[in-house]
Design a protein around this motif. Structure first.
Motif, PDB file in Angstrom:
ATOM      1  N   SER A   1     -47.809  -7.406  54.674  1.00  0.00           N
ATOM      2  CA  SER A   1     -47.461  -8.763  54.311  1.00  0.00           C
ATOM      3  C   SER A   1     -46.853  -9.549  55.471  1.00  0.00           C
ATOM      4  CB  SER A   1     -46.463  -8.757  53.167  1.00  0.00           C
ATOM      5  OG  SER A   1     -47.024  -8.160  52.024  1.00  0.00           O
ATOM      6  N   TYR A   2     -46.411  -8.824  56.539  1.00  0.00           N
ATOM      7  CA  TYR A   2     -45.771  -9.474  57.679  1.00  0.00           C
ATOM      8  C   TYR A   2     -46.266  -8.852  58.981  1.00  0.00           C
ATOM      9  CZ  TYR A   2     -42.464 -10.782  54.027  1.00  0.00           C
ATOM     10  OH  TYR A   2     -41.894 -11.264  52.872  1.00  0.00           O
ATOM     11  N   PHE A   3     -46.151  -9.619  60.060  1.00  0.00           N
ATOM     12  CA  PHE A   3     -46.376  -9.068  61.391  1.00  0.00           C
ATOM     13  C   PHE A   3     -45.327  -9.655  62.322  1.00  0.00           C
ATOM     14  CE2 PHE A   3     -48.892 -12.943  61.546  1.00  0.00           C
ATOM     15  CZ  PHE A   3     -48.728 -13.410  62.837  1.00  0.00           C
ATOM     16  N   GLN A   4     -45.039  -8.921  63.406  1.00  0.00           N
ATOM     17  CA  GLN A   4     -44.052  -9.401  64.369  1.00  0.00           C
ATOM     18  C   GLN A   4     -44.671  -9.429  65.760  1.00  0.00           C
ATOM     19  OE1 GLN A   4     -40.603  -6.912  64.875  1.00  0.00           O
ATOM     20  NE2 GLN A   4     -41.754  -5.050  64.453  1.00  0.00           N
ATOM     21  N   VAL A   5     -44.183 -10.359  66.560  1.00  0.00           N
ATOM     22  CA  VAL A   5     -44.638 -10.488  67.944  1.00  0.00           C
ATOM     23  C   VAL A   5     -43.427 -10.662  68.846  1.00  0.00           C
ATOM     24  CG1 VAL A   5     -46.887 -11.492  67.359  1.00  0.00           C
ATOM     25  CG2 VAL A   5     -44.948 -13.000  67.746  1.00  0.00           C
ATOM     26  N   LEU A  19     -50.723 -16.628  55.818  1.00  0.00           N
ATOM     27  CA  LEU A  19     -50.458 -18.013  56.227  1.00  0.00           C
ATOM     28  C   LEU A  19     -49.968 -18.149  57.662  1.00  0.00           C
ATOM     29  CD1 LEU A  19     -48.731 -19.315  52.975  1.00  0.00           C
ATOM     30  CD2 LEU A  19     -51.126 -19.537  53.653  1.00  0.00           C
ATOM     31  N   GLY A  20     -49.291 -17.138  58.178  1.00  0.00           N
ATOM     32  CA  GLY A  20     -48.762 -17.223  59.535  1.00  0.00           C
ATOM     33  C   GLY A  20     -47.425 -17.940  59.617  1.00  0.00           C
ATOM     34  N   LYS A  21     -46.840 -18.269  58.462  1.00  0.00           N
ATOM     35  CA  LYS A  21     -45.552 -18.967  58.444  1.00  0.00           C
ATOM     36  C   LYS A  21     -44.482 -18.069  59.061  1.00  0.00           C
ATOM     37  CE  LYS A  21     -42.037 -20.747  55.371  1.00  0.00           C
ATOM     38  NZ  LYS A  21     -41.473 -20.617  54.044  1.00  0.00           N
ATOM     39  N   GLN A  22     -43.688 -18.632  59.976  1.00  0.00           N
ATOM     40  CA  GLN A  22     -42.628 -17.863  60.626  1.00  0.00           C
ATOM     41  C   GLN A  22     -41.464 -17.640  59.666  1.00  0.00           C
ATOM     42  OE1 GLN A  22     -41.294 -19.324  64.425  1.00  0.00           O
ATOM     43  NE2 GLN A  22     -39.769 -17.716  64.642  1.00  0.00           N
ATOM     44  N   ILE A  23     -40.986 -16.400  59.627  1.00  0.00           N
ATOM     45  CA  ILE A  23     -39.828 -16.035  58.816  1.00  0.00           C
ATOM     46  C   ILE A  23     -38.618 -16.019  59.743  1.00  0.00           C
ATOM     47  CG2 ILE A  23     -38.813 -14.266  57.329  1.00  0.00           C
ATOM     48  CD1 ILE A  23     -41.433 -15.516  56.263  1.00  0.00           C
ATOM     49  N   THR A  24     -37.571 -16.755  59.388  1.00  0.00           N
ATOM     50  CA  THR A  24     -36.384 -16.831  60.234  1.00  0.00           C
ATOM     51  C   THR A  24     -35.133 -16.293  59.548  1.00  0.00           C
ATOM     52  OG1 THR A  24     -36.013 -19.108  59.516  1.00  0.00           O
ATOM     53  CG2 THR A  24     -37.264 -18.790  61.560  1.00  0.00           C
ATOM     54  N   ASP A  25     -35.226 -15.952  58.265  1.00  0.00           N
ATOM     55  CA  ASP A  25     -34.076 -15.445  57.519  1.00  0.00           C
ATOM     56  C   ASP A  25     -33.812 -13.984  57.906  1.00  0.00           C
ATOM     57  OD1 ASP A  25     -32.143 -14.672  55.716  1.00  0.00           O
ATOM     58  OD2 ASP A  25     -33.373 -15.027  53.924  1.00  0.00           O
ATOM     59  N   PRO A  26     -32.708 -13.710  58.638  1.00  0.00           N
ATOM     60  CA  PRO A  26     -32.416 -12.346  59.075  1.00  0.00           C
ATOM     61  C   PRO A  26     -32.307 -11.352  57.915  1.00  0.00           C
ATOM     62  CG  PRO A  26     -30.939 -13.902  60.148  1.00  0.00           C
ATOM     63  CD  PRO A  26     -31.696 -14.658  59.102  1.00  0.00           C
ATOM     64  N   LYS A  31     -35.021  -6.438  55.476  1.00  0.00           N
ATOM     65  CA  LYS A  31     -35.545  -5.687  54.331  1.00  0.00           C
ATOM     66  C   LYS A  31     -36.981  -5.209  54.524  1.00  0.00           C
ATOM     67  CE  LYS A  31     -32.642  -8.064  50.980  1.00  0.00           C
ATOM     68  NZ  LYS A  31     -32.619  -8.938  49.818  1.00  0.00           N
ATOM     69  N   ILE A  32     -37.658  -5.677  55.560  1.00  0.00           N
ATOM     70  CA  ILE A  32     -39.062  -5.319  55.770  1.00  0.00           C
ATOM     71  C   ILE A  32     -39.164  -3.881  56.268  1.00  0.00           C
ATOM     72  CG2 ILE A  32     -41.164  -5.815  57.078  1.00  0.00           C
ATOM     73  CD1 ILE A  32     -40.163  -8.748  57.255  1.00  0.00           C
ATOM     74  N   THR A  33     -40.054  -3.116  55.655  1.00  0.00           N
ATOM     75  CA  THR A  33     -40.380  -1.777  56.140  1.00  0.00           C
ATOM     76  C   THR A  33     -41.699  -1.896  56.888  1.00  0.00           C
ATOM     77  OG1 THR A  33     -39.287  -0.732  54.272  1.00  0.00           O
ATOM     78  CG2 THR A  33     -40.887   0.606  55.486  1.00  0.00           C
ATOM     79  N   TRP A  34     -41.665  -1.616  58.183  1.00  0.00           N
ATOM     80  CA  TRP A  34     -42.842  -1.803  59.017  1.00  0.00           C
ATOM     81  C   TRP A  34     -43.735  -0.565  58.976  1.00  0.00           C
ATOM     82  CZ3 TRP A  34     -43.530  -6.616  60.519  1.00  0.00           C
ATOM     83  CH2 TRP A  34     -42.417  -7.451  60.598  1.00  0.00           C
ATOM     84  N   ALA A  35     -45.046  -0.776  58.857  1.00  0.00           N
ATOM     85  CA  ALA A  35     -46.009   0.330  58.855  1.00  0.00           C
ATOM     86  C   ALA A  35     -46.132   0.927  60.252  1.00  0.00           C
ATOM     87  CB  ALA A  35     -47.371  -0.157  58.364  1.00  0.00           C
ATOM     88  N   THR A  36     -46.041   0.086  61.266  1.00  0.00           N
ATOM     89  CA  THR A  36     -46.077   0.525  62.659  1.00  0.00           C
ATOM     90  C   THR A  36     -45.064  -0.303  63.440  1.00  0.00           C
ATOM     91  OG1 THR A  36     -47.798  -1.066  63.297  1.00  0.00           O
ATOM     92  CG2 THR A  36     -48.527   1.126  62.577  1.00  0.00           C
TER      93      THR A  36
END
Length: 98
Positions: A1-5, A19-26, A31-36
């Motif tokens: 559901s999310y990606f980081q750069v 959508l590509g909307k930037q998430i800024t709420d720390p 809370k995100i669990t990253w797959a990689t």
């Protein structure tokens, strides 16, 4: 559901998919669990940076499939292994001889 750069200005950005909307709420990002994980930036990897390091000194990082370790490569030709997450500053990782 999310990606980081990691930007060229050494800023971490997290975006929603599709959508590509930037998430800024720390709080949400935490809370995100990253797959990689291949980012050199973020609270989860603050300990991979050696004392007095320049921003460009650590070039790459990759978390193992089990999510227990992170391997980094740097400007000094060193490959290091750390526990993941690595949230304590200036942790001395294990040097990998190749």
């Amino acid at each position: 559901s999310y990606f980081q750069v990691s930007t060229g200005a050494y800023k971490r950005q997290v975006h929603e998919v599709p959508l590509g909307k930037q998430i800024t709420d720390p709080a949400l990002i935490e809370k995100i669990t990253w797959a990689t994980w291949t980012s050199i930036l973020g609270d989860e990897v603050i300990g991979i940076w050696p004392r007095n390091a320049e921003k460009a000194d650590v070039n790459c990082a990759c978390v193992t499939h089990a999510g227990l370790n992170i391997v980094t490569g740097d400007d000094f030709g060193l490959v290091k292994l750390f526990d993941f997450p690595c949230t304590e500053k200036f942790v001395s990782g294990y040097l990998i001889l190749i």
